[in-house]
Design a protein around this motif. Sequence first.
Motif, PDB file in Angstrom:
ATOM      1  N   LEU A  50       6.224   2.133   0.262  1.00 38.29           N
ATOM      2  CA  LEU A  50       5.040   1.282   0.326  1.00 38.29           C
ATOM      3  C   LEU A  50       5.098   0.448   1.599  1.00 38.29           C
ATOM      4  N   SER A  51       3.950   0.232   2.209  1.00 37.62           N
ATOM      5  CA  SER A  51       3.847  -0.627   3.394  1.00 37.62           C
ATOM      6  C   SER A  51       3.240  -1.975   3.001  1.00 37.62           C
ATOM      7  N   PHE A  52       3.741  -3.039   3.636  1.00 40.05           N
ATOM      8  CA  PHE A  52       3.200  -4.367   3.343  1.00 40.05           C
ATOM      9  C   PHE A  52       1.889  -4.560   4.093  1.00 40.05           C
ATOM     10  N   ARG A  72       0.841  -1.200   0.000  1.00 42.98           N
ATOM     11  CA  ARG A  72       0.000   0.000   0.000  1.00 42.98           C
ATOM     12  C   ARG A  72       0.876   1.249   0.000  1.00 42.98           C
ATOM     13  N   TYR A  73       0.512   2.179  -0.853  1.00 44.07           N
ATOM     14  CA  TYR A  73       1.231   3.451  -0.912  1.00 44.07           C
ATOM     15  C   TYR A  73       1.179   4.144   0.443  1.00 44.07           C
ATOM     16  N   THR A  74       2.352   4.610   0.909  1.00 42.15           N
ATOM     17  CA  THR A  74       2.419   5.300   2.197  1.00 42.15           C
ATOM     18  C   THR A  74       2.816   6.757   2.038  1.00 42.15           C
ATOM     19  N   ALA A  75       3.914   6.995   1.338  1.00 46.82           N
ATOM     20  CA  ALA A  75       4.418   8.360   1.198  1.00 46.82           C
ATOM     21  C   ALA A  75       5.501   8.364   0.129  1.00 46.82           C
ATOM     22  N   GLY A  77      15.895  -2.500  -4.397  1.00 45.44           N
ATOM     23  CA  GLY A  77      15.120  -1.619  -3.537  1.00 45.44           C
ATOM     24  C   GLY A  77      15.598  -1.818  -2.113  1.00 45.44           C
ATOM     25  N   VAL A  78      14.934  -1.162  -1.195  1.00 42.43           N
ATOM     26  CA  VAL A  78      15.324  -1.247   0.206  1.00 42.43           C
ATOM     27  C   VAL A  78      14.133  -1.693   1.041  1.00 42.43           C
ATOM     28  N   LEU A  79      14.343  -2.722   1.848  1.00 39.71           N
ATOM     29  CA  LEU A  79      13.361  -3.161   2.826  1.00 39.71           C
ATOM     30  C   LEU A  79      13.770  -2.626   4.190  1.00 39.71           C
ATOM     31  N   ALA A  80      12.823  -2.101   4.922  1.00 38.76           N
ATOM     32  CA  ALA A  80      13.125  -1.548   6.242  1.00 38.76           C
ATOM     33  C   ALA A  80      11.980  -1.850   7.195  1.00 38.76           C
ATOM     34  N   HIS A  94       7.139  -4.553   7.403  1.00 36.56           N
ATOM     35  CA  HIS A  94       8.209  -3.949   6.630  1.00 36.56           C
ATOM     36  C   HIS A  94       7.637  -2.960   5.614  1.00 36.56           C
ATOM     37  N   ILE A  95       8.487  -2.032   5.243  1.00 40.36           N
ATOM     38  CA  ILE A  95       8.163  -1.116   4.160  1.00 40.36           C
ATOM     39  C   ILE A  95       9.158  -1.350   3.028  1.00 40.36           C
ATOM     40  N   LEU A  96       8.750  -0.982   1.832  1.00 35.81           N
ATOM     41  CA  LEU A  96       9.602  -1.105   0.656  1.00 35.81           C
ATOM     42  C   LEU A  96       9.842   0.285   0.087  1.00 35.81           C
ATOM     43  N   ARG A  97      11.107   0.637  -0.080  1.00 38.34           N
ATOM     44  CA  ARG A  97      11.466   1.945  -0.628  1.00 38.34           C
ATOM     45  C   ARG A  97      11.993   1.754  -2.040  1.00 38.34           C
ATOM     46  N   LEU A  98      11.384   2.450  -2.984  1.00 34.81           N
ATOM     47  CA  LEU A  98      11.751   2.341  -4.391  1.00 34.81           C
ATOM     48  C   LEU A  98      12.262   3.673  -4.915  1.00 34.81           C
ATOM     49  N   ARG A  99      13.304   3.611  -5.726  1.00 38.34           N
ATOM     50  CA  ARG A  99      13.847   4.831  -6.328  1.00 38.34           C
ATOM     51  C   ARG A  99      12.912   5.360  -7.411  1.00 38.34           C
ATOM     52  N   LYS A 100      12.915   6.692  -7.597  1.00 33.76           N
ATOM     53  CA  LYS A 100      12.106   7.319  -8.630  1.00 33.76           C
ATOM     54  C   LYS A 100      13.011   8.000  -9.661  1.00 33.76           C
ATOM     55  N   ARG A 101      12.412   8.366 -10.785  1.00 35.27           N
ATOM     56  CA  ARG A 101      13.113   9.147 -11.790  1.00 35.27           C
ATOM     57  C   ARG A 101      12.140  10.155 -12.384  1.00 35.27           C
ATOM     58  N   LYS A 102      12.680  11.267 -12.883  1.00 36.80           N
ATOM     59  CA  LYS A 102      11.848  12.296 -13.478  1.00 36.80           C
ATOM     60  C   LYS A 102      11.272  11.802 -14.803  1.00 36.80           C
ATOM     61  N   ILE A 103      10.023  12.120 -15.061  1.00 31.15           N
ATOM     62  CA  ILE A 103       9.391  11.740 -16.325  1.00 31.15           C
ATOM     63  C   ILE A 103       9.986  12.562 -17.465  1.00 31.15           C
TER      64      ILE A 103
END
Length: 442
Positions: free
Chosen positions: A26-28, A15-18, A124-127, A39-48
């Motif tokens: 994202l939160s599991f 689920r989208y968190t912030a 990605g990063v799990l935390a 755990h949460i999953l952190r994903l990198r972004k890029r400019k469109i």
Amino acid sequence: MPSPPLSSTSPRDWRYTAEGGANLVLSFVGPLSSPFTSHILRLRKRKIGAAPRGVDEVVPSEVEVDFGERVVAPLLGRNSVVDMHKVELERPWLEGLVRELREEGSRPAGREAEDEVDLDAPVGVLAEDLIAGEGVASVEIKPKWGFLPSRRWLSPETADVKSTHCRTCMHRYYKLCKSGEETKGHDGFCPLELYSGDEERTRSALEELYCAWEESDDTLNNLRLFHEGKRLLPADSSGPKPEHPLVSAMLRLSPLCVADSHCSPLCTSLARALVASPLLRTLARLQASLDALDIEGLATLLLEHPSTQADLFAPADRAAAEVAKLGPQPSLAEWEALLARLGPALSRGPEATAQALREGSPRDAVLAYLLSATLKDCSLIVRFPPAAEGGQGSVSVKAIDLDPKPIARMAKYARMDREIVECWKQRLEQLGEGEAVRRCRE
């Protein structure tokens, strides 16, 4: 820590968190029996539509993932940062996740139009999830810069301004001017009050943050409120005050507070938690020490040193060539070596660190500034556990968003500093008779 691949989960389990400028979180929310629970999953972004980044602009993936654990955690303390581990990403799974987010419409429209999940990111990063859990109330705060620079390394033109007005207050006014918004009466939140270590001053700073959160309808990123993993909006707190879940949690922790507003119990509890934690004090000391020369003193050092002679204040058409003289994006080994060299000076504070930076390699001074920039841009999560887990003593305060900054931004940092200070000087020069601007105090 979870060992199965992410593809063993459904995109609907997240689920989208912030999100911030660089990452989406994202939160599991899948089965409780899953190893990804809590755990949460952190994903990198890029400019469109952005052009591919140059090699020197890209933070190596091993640095991106391990920087917090191996560089920042030793500085802040292991108990002051979240446990993080890298996880391999598979493009088909990521594509399915992006489709799910788009169908749900969970991302803010402004973010959707500006950037996207980087489908080419290898990891990605799990935390640990600090906001989820029954009865858990959490607050995210972006404390910003916690110090005033030393006059010693400032130019005569900027010394009076920079040594009496903090960067965050000046930057807020600069952004208002750039946007064309009304600039009168917008002194607002000063981070030096938050960092003060005094409970009353800290509470006052938090009240400023809370008011800005309400007035902006949660569009600013300095304060975010969560209850049981769900992000709360100002409209969510418009019901009966004692019954609001966040207020109830705060009153349980601060039963002597008078609940005459949502802000009162929340800010009192937060202030007590922040003053009791060493984290803000540590952040302020490290920010000031790693940035002991200020961007002005650093720019002078780089321009005069025979090994670099780089001009950070060069015109835009020359900026990239000047920054290239500083060398490539540092590796993880180079970051760790920097800490080994600077450690004794850092323990003695800004003056000792400034001396070490001027006597050492100019590249060390650049890396120290970038590390300070990471600490200036981090966020804190204050987690208030449910009653079953204890009272105020079990409240945790941890730092997140500890990403390394690209060395390619050094000219941008210098240019922005000059523009912000010039804008503030114009404000002071335009004051009418009897008008005054609040001075910041450490």
